[in-house]
Scaffold this motif. Structure first.
Motif, PDB file in Angstrom:
ATOM      1  N   GLU A 137       0.811  -0.983   0.062  1.00  0.00           N
ATOM      2  CA  GLU A 137      -0.081  -0.051   0.104  1.00  0.00           C
ATOM      3  C   GLU A 137       0.818   1.449   0.041  1.00  0.00           C
ATOM      4  OE1 GLU A 137      -3.757   0.079   1.928  1.00  0.00           O
ATOM      5  OE2 GLU A 137      -3.045  -1.578   3.228  1.00  0.00           O
ATOM      6  N   ARG A 138       0.206   2.477  -0.167  1.00  0.00           N
ATOM      7  CA  ARG A 138       1.159   3.704  -0.271  1.00  0.00           C
ATOM      8  C   ARG A 138       0.358   4.748   0.548  1.00  0.00           C
ATOM      9  NH1 ARG A 138      -0.163   7.018  -4.843  1.00  0.00           N
ATOM     10  NH2 ARG A 138      -1.965   6.401  -5.793  1.00  0.00           N
ATOM     11  N   PHE A 139       0.806   5.917   0.804  1.00  0.00           N
ATOM     12  CA  PHE A 139       0.159   6.827   1.442  1.00  0.00           C
ATOM     13  C   PHE A 139      -0.549   7.724   0.264  1.00  0.00           C
ATOM     14  CE2 PHE A 139       3.676   6.643   4.739  1.00  0.00           C
ATOM     15  CZ  PHE A 139       2.888   6.600   5.332  1.00  0.00           C
ATOM     16  N   LYS A 140      -1.867   7.489   0.059  1.00  0.00           N
ATOM     17  CA  LYS A 140      -2.324   8.278  -0.922  1.00  0.00           C
ATOM     18  C   LYS A 140      -2.956   9.805  -0.592  1.00  0.00           C
ATOM     19  CE  LYS A 140      -5.177   4.034  -2.482  1.00  0.00           C
ATOM     20  NZ  LYS A 140      -6.396   3.606  -2.526  1.00  0.00           N
ATOM     21  N   LYS A 141      -2.797  10.045   0.548  1.00  0.00           N
ATOM     22  CA  LYS A 141      -3.251  11.356   0.935  1.00  0.00           C
ATOM     23  C   LYS A 141      -2.027  11.936   1.973  1.00  0.00           C
ATOM     24  CE  LYS A 141      -6.883  10.867  -1.095  1.00  0.00           C
ATOM     25  NZ  LYS A 141      -8.134  10.655  -0.494  1.00  0.00           N
ATOM     26  N   VAL A 142      -1.466  13.159   1.649  1.00  0.00           N
ATOM     27  CA  VAL A 142      -0.331  13.697   2.612  1.00  0.00           C
ATOM     28  C   VAL A 142      -0.821  14.960   2.726  1.00  0.00           C
ATOM     29  CG1 VAL A 142       2.140  14.543   2.400  1.00  0.00           C
ATOM     30  CG2 VAL A 142       1.555  12.475   1.358  1.00  0.00           C
ATOM     31  N   PHE A 143      -0.835  15.309   4.184  1.00  0.00           N
ATOM     32  CA  PHE A 143      -1.270  16.504   4.706  1.00  0.00           C
ATOM     33  C   PHE A 143      -0.119  17.122   5.435  1.00  0.00           C
ATOM     34  CE2 PHE A 143      -5.387  14.839   4.218  1.00  0.00           C
ATOM     35  CZ  PHE A 143      -6.272  15.656   4.285  1.00  0.00           C
ATOM     36  N   ILE A 144       0.188  18.212   5.076  1.00  0.00           N
ATOM     37  CA  ILE A 144       1.405  19.107   5.139  1.00  0.00           C
ATOM     38  C   ILE A 144       0.969  20.679   6.031  1.00  0.00           C
ATOM     39  CG2 ILE A 144       3.359  20.221   4.474  1.00  0.00           C
ATOM     40  CD1 ILE A 144       3.364  18.231   1.981  1.00  0.00           C
ATOM     41  N   MET A 161       9.153  17.537  -2.614  1.00  0.00           N
ATOM     42  CA  MET A 161       9.964  16.318  -1.985  1.00  0.00           C
ATOM     43  C   MET A 161       8.876  15.254  -1.874  1.00  0.00           C
ATOM     44  SD  MET A 161      11.837  15.658   1.797  1.00  0.00           S
ATOM     45  CE  MET A 161      10.380  14.495   2.195  1.00  0.00           C
ATOM     46  N   TYR A 162       7.775  15.727  -1.259  1.00  0.00           N
ATOM     47  CA  TYR A 162       6.862  14.476  -0.866  1.00  0.00           C
ATOM     48  C   TYR A 162       6.215  13.997  -2.375  1.00  0.00           C
ATOM     49  CZ  TYR A 162       7.283  14.932   3.857  1.00  0.00           C
ATOM     50  OH  TYR A 162       7.982  14.702   5.154  1.00  0.00           O
ATOM     51  N   GLU A 163       5.745  14.892  -3.319  1.00  0.00           N
ATOM     52  CA  GLU A 163       5.536  14.279  -4.646  1.00  0.00           C
ATOM     53  C   GLU A 163       6.597  13.525  -5.207  1.00  0.00           C
ATOM     54  OE1 GLU A 163       4.271  13.857  -8.491  1.00  0.00           O
ATOM     55  OE2 GLU A 163       3.102  14.300  -6.458  1.00  0.00           O
ATOM     56  N   ASN A 164       8.034  13.535  -5.169  1.00  0.00           N
ATOM     57  CA  ASN A 164       9.015  12.706  -5.636  1.00  0.00           C
ATOM     58  C   ASN A 164       9.219  11.387  -5.024  1.00  0.00           C
ATOM     59  OD1 ASN A 164       9.448  14.691  -7.897  1.00  0.00           O
ATOM     60  ND2 ASN A 164      10.882  15.777  -6.681  1.00  0.00           N
ATOM     61  N   THR A 165       8.729  11.669  -3.666  1.00  0.00           N
ATOM     62  CA  THR A 165       9.452  10.334  -2.831  1.00  0.00           C
ATOM     63  C   THR A 165       7.801   9.484  -2.777  1.00  0.00           C
ATOM     64  OG1 THR A 165       8.699  11.804  -0.614  1.00  0.00           O
ATOM     65  CG2 THR A 165      11.318  11.438  -1.556  1.00  0.00           C
ATOM     66  N   LEU A 166       6.804  10.162  -2.506  1.00  0.00           N
ATOM     67  CA  LEU A 166       5.571   9.226  -2.021  1.00  0.00           C
ATOM     68  C   LEU A 166       4.652   9.348  -3.370  1.00  0.00           C
ATOM     69  CD1 LEU A 166       4.990  10.522   1.455  1.00  0.00           C
ATOM     70  CD2 LEU A 166       6.332   8.603   0.582  1.00  0.00           C
ATOM     71  N   LYS A 167       4.459  10.137  -4.147  1.00  0.00           N
ATOM     72  CA  LYS A 167       3.450  10.379  -5.223  1.00  0.00           C
ATOM     73  C   LYS A 167       2.313   9.961  -4.789  1.00  0.00           C
ATOM     74  CE  LYS A 167       7.111   8.843  -8.469  1.00  0.00           C
ATOM     75  NZ  LYS A 167       7.652  10.112  -8.975  1.00  0.00           N
ATOM     76  N   PRO A 168       1.751  10.923  -3.982  1.00  0.00           N
ATOM     77  CA  PRO A 168       0.404  10.428  -3.617  1.00  0.00           C
ATOM     78  C   PRO A 168      -0.681  10.961  -4.655  1.00  0.00           C
ATOM     79  CG  PRO A 168       1.183  12.620  -2.531  1.00  0.00           C
ATOM     80  CD  PRO A 168       2.360  12.109  -3.273  1.00  0.00           C
ATOM     81  N   GLU A 169      -1.863  10.538  -4.292  1.00  0.00           N
ATOM     82  CA  GLU A 169      -2.964  11.177  -5.075  1.00  0.00           C
ATOM     83  C   GLU A 169      -3.380  12.600  -4.920  1.00  0.00           C
ATOM     84  OE1 GLU A 169      -6.198   8.643  -4.243  1.00  0.00           O
ATOM     85  OE2 GLU A 169      -5.649   6.789  -5.034  1.00  0.00           O
TER      86      GLU A 169
END
Length: 206
Positions: A137-144, A161-169
């Motif tokens: 699974e992956r982190f679909k949502k990241v709250f910053i 950084m979070y876009e490149n590392t986690l690629k969340p929805e």
């Protein structure tokens, strides 16, 4: 450096809504080398959706509108757990991170069923280690929320950084600076919550 103007990249930021704002990033080729500051658009890579909020109420409203029970969520800048409590009411698949150990201790006391980690938001290897723990699974949502008053260069840096590392929805960012970039003109009469929610999957405005 952190204080430098963010490098132009692919994609342009397009505002969709006023409160709990949905921002669409679309590939648009190379940007001009020079642009007046008031005309600059926040630039990122291939993010699908970014939600930019200025107020805590907008930020928490986005949590209610966007998070589903089956979503893995990473909260960056969890502080003492105020927004975490809202997120935890939407999903149990949640990890909060903050670099201040005293804040993490308070959050753990308030929300013992939620996992909190003492972690620098810019520590990409440790963030990736968290992502590996929940694989496949992956982190679909990241709250910053790294302090709403941070300068735009820092905000763009952490978003990238979070876009490149986690690629969340979806990334939800609480930032006054990003609001100022997103809104060159004031928007009056925000749509009701139901309309905003329904429009989340609508195509971006031209």
């Amino acid at each position: 450096g952190v204080g430098a103007r963010p490098e132009k990249a692919r994609g342009d930021l397009r505002v969709r809504h006023r409160a709990a704002q949905v921002v669409q990033l679309r590939g648009a080729g190379a940007a001009p080398a020079e642009q007046p500051a008031q005309e600059e658009m926040l630039q990122l890579g291939n993010a699908s959706e970014v939600v930019v909020c200025e107020e805590v109420s907008e930020y928490r409203s986005a949590a209610v509108q966007l998070v589903r029970p089956d979503d893995w969520v990473l909260e960056v800048g969890s502080h003492v757990g105020g927004t975490t409590k809202v997120l935890a009411s939407m999903t149990s698949k949640l990890i909060g991170i903050d670099q201040q150990s005293d804040l993490v201790a308070q959050a753990r006391t308030k929300l013992p069923d939620v996992r909190f980690e003492i972690l620098d938001a810019f520590d990409a290897p440790k963030v990736l280690a968290l992502a590996k723990e929940i694989a496949p699974e992956r982190f679909k949502k990241v709250f910053i929320d790294i302090s709403g008053s941070r300068d735009i260069a820092t905000v763009v840096r952490i978003m990238a950084m979070y876009e490149n590392t986690l690629k969340p929805e979806v990334m939800v960012v609480k930032s006054q600076a990003a609001q100022e970039v997103a809104f060159e003109k004031p928007v009056v009469d925000p749509p009701p919550v139901a309309s905003r929610r329904a429009a989340l999957t609508a195509p971006a405005a031209a």
